[in-house]
Motif scaffolding. Sequence first.
Motif, mmCIF file in Angstrom:
data_model
loop_
_atom_site.group_PDB
_atom_site.id
_atom_site.type_symbol
_atom_site.label_atom_id
_atom_site.label_comp_id
_atom_site.label_asym_id
_atom_site.label_seq_id
_atom_site.Cartn_x
_atom_site.Cartn_y
_atom_site.Cartn_z
ATOM 1 N N HIS A 1 -27.315 38.013 23.070
ATOM 2 C CA HIS A 1 -25.776 38.600 23.050
ATOM 3 C C HIS A 1 -25.114 38.995 21.849
ATOM 4 C CE1 HIS A 1 -21.923 38.101 25.651
ATOM 5 N NE2 HIS A 1 -21.798 39.293 24.868
ATOM 6 N N ASP B 1 -19.111 36.568 31.389
ATOM 7 C CA ASP B 1 -19.811 35.680 30.773
ATOM 8 C C ASP B 1 -19.737 34.155 31.430
ATOM 9 O OD1 ASP B 1 -21.444 34.311 28.743
ATOM 10 O OD2 ASP B 1 -20.837 35.664 27.015
ATOM 11 N N ASP C 1 -18.470 31.829 24.084
ATOM 12 C CA ASP C 1 -19.388 32.479 22.671
ATOM 13 C C ASP C 1 -18.433 32.493 21.604
ATOM 14 O OD1 ASP C 1 -21.541 32.709 24.249
ATOM 15 O OD2 ASP C 1 -21.405 34.820 24.371
ATOM 16 N N ASP D 1 -22.766 39.586 29.966
ATOM 17 C CA ASP D 1 -23.897 38.738 29.717
ATOM 18 C C ASP D 1 -24.390 38.379 30.983
ATOM 19 O OD1 ASP D 1 -25.349 36.230 29.476
ATOM 20 O OD2 ASP D 1 -24.278 35.695 27.558
HETATM 21 MN MN LIG Z 1 -22.712 35.267 25.803
#
Ligand SMILES: [Mn+2]
Length: 218
Positions: free
Chosen positions: A39, A62, A66, A144
């Motif tokens: 990612h 996702d 993150d 993701d």
């Molecule tokens: Mn991610």
Amino acid sequence: MDAVEPDASGPQAMHEKLFKIAKRIVRDGKFLFALGGEHSITSALVRAAMTKHRKLSVLQIDAHCDLRNQYEGSPYSHACVMRRVHDLGASIVPVGIRNVSAEEHRFMKKIKLEPITAVQCFSDDDWIDRVLNRLGDDVYITIDIDGFDPACAPGTGTPEPGGLDWYQVTGLLRLVAAEKNVVAADIVEVTPVPGQVVTEFLAARLVYKLMCYVQMRE
Ligand SMILES: [Mn+2]
């Protein structure tokens, strides 16, 4: 185009290399669609998209936020990529989230960012409207693959139970592409499981679907 060769001198050099290549694609007026890899590539790609679209919203599908400032000593880790995107000045709309660290929780409170959790995608009828309301006109989509439930996409590095299914993700993408100006996208974190191609097939189908949805608007 061909795969970008890794720059082994470090993550910053790789980031710059990706940025330069992506910027050329954006400058030439082509649709930037990148396939990971991990990612961490997204911040370089968003940066490239922002050379043309200064006010950019990033739709992030996702399991994880993150949003860590550093992870395992690096600000370029996949666990930090949306923090870097935030640093660039893009707004973030995270969807499908179901794993948040204490640091990320504090940071989201500070910047008043409320993710649309996976639970909300199953329990709230209006979750897609909420995503649409939060996005600006120009949208970058980062997917993701772990945003999907591991039953749909088992081939990924950090699988989390309780994720989105095919119709939730494609239903969302279809509406976003119809109502917004989707300028670029990526699909990341596919890690093939030997002898089993479910995840690669899902990712390939998703590329095809998303390209169609974007084309339908044009
Ligand atoms: Mn991610």
